[in-house]
Design an enzyme around this catalytic site. Sequence first.
Site, PDB file in Angstrom:
ATOM      1  N   GLU A 177      -3.553 -42.376  22.105  1.00 26.10           N
ATOM      2  CA  GLU A 177      -2.220 -42.045  22.603  1.00 26.10           C
ATOM      3  C   GLU A 177      -1.126 -42.625  21.708  1.00 26.10           C
ATOM      4  O   GLU A 177      -0.090 -42.002  21.515  1.00 26.10           O
ATOM      5  CB  GLU A 177      -2.036 -42.542  24.039  1.00 26.10           C
ATOM      6  CG  GLU A 177      -2.949 -41.892  25.052  1.00 26.10           C
ATOM      7  CD  GLU A 177      -2.609 -40.446  25.349  1.00 26.10           C
ATOM      8  OE1 GLU A 177      -1.561 -39.947  24.902  1.00 26.10           O
ATOM      9  OE2 GLU A 177      -3.420 -39.795  26.043  1.00 26.10           O
TER      10      GLU A 177
ATOM     11  N   ASP B 281       5.757 -34.257  23.475  1.00 21.54           N
ATOM     12  CA  ASP B 281       4.412 -34.191  22.908  1.00 21.54           C
ATOM     13  C   ASP B 281       4.239 -32.854  22.177  1.00 21.54           C
ATOM     14  O   ASP B 281       5.167 -32.039  22.157  1.00 21.54           O
ATOM     15  CB  ASP B 281       3.356 -34.442  23.989  1.00 21.54           C
ATOM     16  CG  ASP B 281       3.104 -33.275  24.910  1.00 21.54           C
ATOM     17  OD1 ASP B 281       3.757 -32.222  24.768  1.00 21.54           O
ATOM     18  OD2 ASP B 281       2.232 -33.396  25.782  1.00 21.54           O
TER      19      ASP B 281
END
Length: 152
Positions: free
Chosen positions: A23, A32
Amino acid sequence: MVTTNKQRAGWAAIALTMVAGFEGLRQAAYLDPVGIPTICFGETKGVHMGQRATLEQCKGMLAASLQLANHAVDDCIRAPLPDYRRAALVSFAYNVGQTNLCGSTLARKLNAGDIAGGCDELLRWTLAKGIKLPGLVKRRHAERNMCLVGAE
């Protein structure tokens, strides 16, 4: 299968390292690869652009989310889970959520005793909003390899 405190230490350290590594840490909200506002170690719930978080807040979010992911694994998987397999599944649940884990062929195969088949199912989860993401491909290969540790 509920875990004890002693069992928790092994898989939790592995899952923490895996999730944080894949992550990454970003203390300012960002979009994202598929446009979802995200912060810290991949947190998306309630995140809005312009949001910032301290390192301590990010660590707290990660710990809480890993705990939720572990509960998802406990709720969905009845097969025995050695530390590496549990860590792989916690990483997966952290990324895709409990509903996706519980309704997956992966869970069905693991619960039926097909460890190799269940672990192989991880490789199918590489799309986000229909887009194949290289980071998910790498993550799923790592999760699969961890899932298979100790499988016969």
